[in-house]
Write a protein that holds these residues in place. Structure first.
Motif, PDB file in Angstrom:
ATOM      1  N   VAL A  47       0.663  -1.348  -0.529  1.00 57.06           N
ATOM      2  CA  VAL A  47       0.340   0.148  -0.386  1.00 57.06           C
ATOM      3  C   VAL A  47       0.904   1.307   0.176  1.00 57.06           C
ATOM      4  N   SER A  48       2.534   1.639   0.634  1.00 58.42           N
ATOM      5  CA  SER A  48       3.011   2.392   0.166  1.00 58.42           C
ATOM      6  C   SER A  48       4.014   2.114  -0.793  1.00 58.42           C
ATOM      7  N   THR A  49       3.721   1.546  -1.464  1.00 56.88           N
ATOM      8  CA  THR A  49       4.812   2.353  -2.726  1.00 56.88           C
ATOM      9  C   THR A  49       3.627   1.449  -4.203  1.00 56.88           C
ATOM     10  N   ILE A  50       2.649   1.237  -4.069  1.00 56.09           N
ATOM     11  CA  ILE A  50       1.919   1.405  -5.012  1.00 56.09           C
ATOM     12  C   ILE A  50       2.203   2.362  -6.319  1.00 56.09           C
ATOM     13  N   GLN A  51       2.503   1.223  -8.014  1.00 54.10           N
ATOM     14  CA  GLN A  51       2.676   2.518  -8.591  1.00 54.10           C
ATOM     15  C   GLN A  51       1.281   2.859  -9.418  1.00 54.10           C
ATOM     16  N   ALA A  52       1.758   4.321 -10.559  1.00 61.64           N
ATOM     17  CA  ALA A  52       0.187   4.605 -10.968  1.00 61.64           C
ATOM     18  C   ALA A  52      -0.610   3.113 -11.454  1.00 61.64           C
ATOM     19  N   GLU A  53       0.699   2.914 -12.872  1.00 58.54           N
ATOM     20  CA  GLU A  53       0.034   1.282 -13.793  1.00 58.54           C
ATOM     21  C   GLU A  53      -0.716   0.708 -12.836  1.00 58.54           C
ATOM     22  N   GLN A  54      -0.292   0.528 -11.376  1.00 60.10           N
ATOM     23  CA  GLN A  54      -1.075  -0.533 -10.401  1.00 60.10           C
ATOM     24  C   GLN A  54      -2.425   0.111  -9.915  1.00 60.10           C
ATOM     25  N   ASP A  55      -1.872   1.348  -9.563  1.00 61.08           N
ATOM     26  CA  ASP A  55      -3.359   2.104  -8.875  1.00 61.08           C
ATOM     27  C   ASP A  55      -4.399   2.423  -9.850  1.00 61.08           C
ATOM     28  N   ALA A  56      -4.293   1.886 -11.418  1.00 54.42           N
ATOM     29  CA  ALA A  56      -4.686   2.279 -12.382  1.00 54.42           C
ATOM     30  C   ALA A  56      -6.022   0.692 -12.508  1.00 54.42           C
ATOM     31  N   ILE A  57      -5.295  -0.199 -11.842  1.00 53.28           N
ATOM     32  CA  ILE A  57      -6.179  -1.675 -12.021  1.00 53.28           C
ATOM     33  C   ILE A  57      -7.137  -1.489 -11.324  1.00 53.28           C
ATOM     34  N   ILE A  58      -5.863  -1.108  -9.557  1.00 53.77           N
ATOM     35  CA  ILE A  58      -6.982  -1.042  -8.088  1.00 53.77           C
ATOM     36  C   ILE A  58      -8.206  -0.335  -8.286  1.00 53.77           C
ATOM     37  N   ARG A  59      -8.875   0.707  -9.083  1.00 57.23           N
ATOM     38  CA  ARG A  59      -9.823   1.232  -9.082  1.00 57.23           C
ATOM     39  C   ARG A  59     -10.492   1.893 -10.412  1.00 57.23           C
ATOM     40  N   ALA A  60     -10.013   0.645 -11.141  1.00 52.67           N
ATOM     41  CA  ALA A  60     -10.896   0.212 -12.329  1.00 52.67           C
ATOM     42  C   ALA A  60     -12.255   0.260 -11.228  1.00 52.67           C
ATOM     43  N   VAL A  61     -13.210   0.155 -12.269  1.00 54.27           N
ATOM     44  CA  VAL A  61     -14.859   0.356 -12.112  1.00 54.27           C
ATOM     45  C   VAL A  61     -15.074  -1.360 -11.291  1.00 54.27           C
ATOM     46  N   LYS A  62     -15.920  -1.115 -10.920  1.00 52.04           N
ATOM     47  CA  LYS A  62     -16.184  -3.073 -10.293  1.00 52.04           C
ATOM     48  C   LYS A  62     -16.912  -3.786 -11.656  1.00 52.04           C
ATOM     49  N   ASN A  63     -17.660  -3.308 -11.950  1.00 47.86           N
ATOM     50  CA  ASN A  63     -19.101  -4.414 -13.203  1.00 47.86           C
ATOM     51  C   ASN A  63     -18.171  -4.191 -14.461  1.00 47.86           C
ATOM     52  N   SER A  64     -16.909  -5.174 -14.393  1.00 48.14           N
ATOM     53  CA  SER A  64     -16.249  -5.189 -15.541  1.00 48.14           C
ATOM     54  C   SER A  64     -15.036  -6.296 -15.355  1.00 48.14           C
ATOM     55  N   ALA A  65     -14.489  -7.108 -16.255  1.00 50.32           N
ATOM     56  CA  ALA A  65     -13.897  -7.838 -16.387  1.00 50.32           C
ATOM     57  C   ALA A  65     -12.396  -7.388 -16.313  1.00 50.32           C
TER      58      ALA A  65
END
Length: 717
Positions: free
Chosen positions: A183-201
């Motif tokens: 959580v302290s070292t999440i990178q930008a490209e990883q954060d985009a995945i983490i925060r992607a909308v719920k109802n999608s694959a």
């Protein structure tokens, strides 16, 4: 410069002391309120809120935050220091935010901002918010002690982003026997995945060490925070490759304050739903065949049994077979409980084909038989003579039992066994039967006779189960995570989509680690085509954070030396270490040299060391030799449920997903690792388990996958 660093450190010390005082004060206030154990609803809700606060404060008590972002929102005169932590903290009674939860919208700036003077934006519940970042600071707090303060951006200073300094510091830490949060070292490209909308694959192709598993776990924590009114933790599920891997990742979600998420393997989940009527066939023989030394490997093409029974085509074949069964199910004759009274077959078919059409097959059988029984009871009520009524009742009970026997009550297993049995059922058309190869049928029959199944039989059995009994609410998921998904089949993904609301998935893996390609996929399009295009998203994580540059470059070279060139190669972060060592060690000296090298590594700063061998038999042999010398070494086999850390001996195919400070791969010769693509993938998996130190030992001549590797990142001894 030194004074400014000291000033920043002192400033953070003061802020940390203030934060700890507030945490202690709130914990003391909560301690005055005894836990409520009664049944009054309002009090139960209040107790639940208090318990949540206790948990969050306990998490914050040791490490309240890890980052600071000074952000000036447009229209405001001064920047506001925002402290980012694993959990949020409000100051009583003002409700001033002392710490912002890492999942909050504004916290996304901490991960996405990498420097520059331009304005930045984040998406809040009230719309887009714009402003300027003045300071981005990383903080390391361990057991209430401030250990490190690193400014990765300072608008008032030289304005240079130095994010990698802090990242490299964290990556350089040794590992224990558990995966940890990032959580302290999440990178930008990883954060985009983490925060992607719920109802999608979401499909994540991530190279070894790209953090894809950890990202998926953080995504679950984010979804629970962002969609707290729509999802529940107990309705989320993680499918992992094996129980040992589940044990390895078990600490991440609790560290993030998340509990009650289901964590299992597909096999365990399937066997539970099938009431353990079947058992998985011993995979040792299949794995031994696939990972054998030399000789012919099983086919990888679409004619392989695992690929056939894992295909959507086989699912459609089963669906047609079930339709043919449905059309012929149930007795075709009239039902007569006693002479002179008859329930026409047409009426029974009306109940089955029309009135209960919406019910699953076995539920329809149950409902129609129950209705026949009710009709029979109503007919008995019309009989007034006591002696006749008694006679008819006895005769009717017997005839109903006989009538019921004509309508077989299947389980998924008994139906599947009959369907692929030596005597195909009468309802199955010869045209449909001809679509399956005799070899596949014979292989399946041999196992089903013993109530054994291969992994690829589980999805078909669960598909039959869904048609027999339906998929009820407790078997549906708000979100599904599939790790090492390259080893799953399209049939499995389609089946899990039937159990998952709004196709809400996080599907992750690495095609370069597809060592079970005889049953898995060769291209992510095999999965993506199963979903609506507008509800899918594909992410590629090419940057590897696990291993040193030398190890990553070496592992990439292994793939490039195979007969099949990879489509993606890992990109290392700039973390240099020792060159990879390629060493010739004779069989007679192997055990002694291993003992000496493992002890040397463990006497330094290394915590976890793994010896990787091609087969379980070889691992067992090495384990016997080392333990005979008094070494405490953990032998990890296919049935292992826990990873203990320390010194381990592991079959290479079992090491996937794990990581160790140091790795020694033995038998790196042409017999064990040829230039075949599957051998290259297996060796690549082994190489990329190492964080800091990698050695490959061989006797005789080195494998063609490593023989030509030269440069600054590899040395031969």
């Amino acid at each position: 410069m030194e004074s400014s660093v000291q000033s920043a450190y002192q400033e953070e010390l003061n802020r940390l002391e203030e934060t700890f005082k507030e945490i202690d004060r709130q914990l003391a206030e909560l301690a005055k309120i005894p836990p409520y154990t009664g049944h009054e609803h309002t009090e139960q809700v209040l107790e639940s809120i208090r318990e949540g606060r206790r948990r969050n404060l306990a998490v914050a008590q040791s490490e309240p935050y890890f980052g600071r972002l000074d952000f000036q929102e447009s229209g405001h005169h001064n920047p506001t220091p925002l402290y980012i932590g694993k959990v949020g903290l409000e100051k009583d009674p003002t409700l001033e935010l002392m710490v912002i939860d890492w999942r909050a919208p504004v916290a996304s700036l901490f991960y996405s901002f990498t420097g520059g003077n331009e304005a930045v934006t984040y998406d809040s519940p009230d719309g887009m918010v714009e402003g300027l970042v003045y300071l981005k600071r990383n903080l390391v707090i361990r057991k209430q002690i401030l250990q490190r303060v690193v400014d990765t951006f300072d608008r008032a200073g030289d304005n240079m982003a130095v994010t990698d300094e802090f990242l490299l510091y964290r990556l350089g830490e040794n590992k224990d026997n558990r995966l940890r949060d990032i959580v302290s070292t999440i990178q930008a490209e990883q954060d985009a995945i983490i925060r992607a909308v719920k109802n999608s694959a979401l499909f994540i192709q991530g190279v070894a060490g790209s953090g894809k598993t950890t990202v998926a776990l953080h995504r679950l924590a984010f979804l629970l925070y962002q969609y707290r009114d729509q999802v529940r933790a107990e309705r989320m599920i993680i499918f992992a490759p094996n129980r040992m891997f589940l044990d390895y990742i078990s600490g991440v979600l609790p560290e993030l304050g998340v509990g009650h998420i289901q964590q299992t393997t597909f096999t365990d989940w399937a066997l539970e739903l099938l009431d353990h009527e079947v058992k998985p066939a011993d995979q040792a023989q299949r794995l031994r065949y696939w990972f054998q030394i030399g000789g012919q490997r099983p086919t990888m093409d679409d004619s392989a049994p695992g690929r056939v029974k894992g295909s959507v085509g086989f699912m459609r074949w089963l669906d047609r077979a079930l339709q043919q069964y449905e059309a012929s199910a149930g007795p075709q004759a009239d039902y007569s409980p006693w002479d002179g009274t008859k329930l026409p077959a047409a009426t029974i078919r009306q109940w089955y084909d029309v009135e209960n059409k919406h019910e699953p097959l076995m539920k329809r059988r149950e409902r129609v038989l129950a209705r026949i029984k009710r009709w029979q009871e109503m007919e008995l009520d019309k009989v007034w003579e006591v002696h006749l009524k008694k006679e008819y009742k006895k005769k009717a009970a017997q005839r109903l039992r006989e009538y019921t026997k004509q309508w077989t009550e299947y389980t998924p297993f008994t139906f599947y066994k009959e369907l692929l049995g030596p005597q195909p059922p009468a309802y199955l058309s010869s045209e449909l039967l001809a679509e399956l190869s005799p070899e596949l049928i014979r292989e399946t029959q041999a196992l089903l006779k013993k109530k054994l199944v291969q992994p690829e039989d589980l999805a078909p059995l669960l598909f039959i189960r869904s048609r027999f009994y339906g998929i009820h609410g407790e078997l549906t998921f708000d979100h599904t995570v599939i790790d090492e998904a390259q080893d799953f089949s399209p049939f499995q993904i389609t089946l899990l989509n039937m159990h998952t609301r709004n196709q809400s998935f996080t599907i992750l893996g690495d095609l370069s680690q597809g060592i079970h390609a005889y049953q898995g996929i060769h291209d992510w399009k095999e999965f993506m085509s199963l979903f609506e295009a507008e509800k899918t998203a594909y992410f590629q994580l090419n940057r590897s954070y696990r291993s040193t540059m030398e190890i990553i470059y070496f592992a990439n070279a292994v793939l490039m030396n195979s007969a099949e060139k990879p489509s993606v190669l890992a990109e290392p972060v700039f973390r240099s270490g020792d060159p990879v060592k390629i060493r010739q060690v004779g069989e007679a000296q192997l055990a002694g040299q291993l003992q000496q090298e493992m002890r040397r590594l463990q006497s330094g700063e290394v915590s976890t060391v793994a010896v990787l061998a091609r087969t379980e038999e070889r691992c067992e042999q090495l384990h016997r030799s080392l333990t005979a010398e008094g070494m405490q070494v953990h032998l990890i086999g296919a049935g292992q449920q826990h990873y203990e850390g320390g010194l381990s001996i592991v079959p290479t195919f079992m090491a996937k997903g794990l990581e160790f400070d140091a790795v020694i791969i033995v038998d790196a010769d042409p017999d064990h690792y040829s230039a075949m693509p599957q051998d290259a993938k297996l060796l690549y998996v082994g190489c990329t388990r190492a964080l800091h130190s990698l050695q490959l030992w061989y006797d005789g001549t080195p494998s063609p996958l490593i023989a030509s590797i030269q440069g600054d990142f590899a040395v031969s001894e």
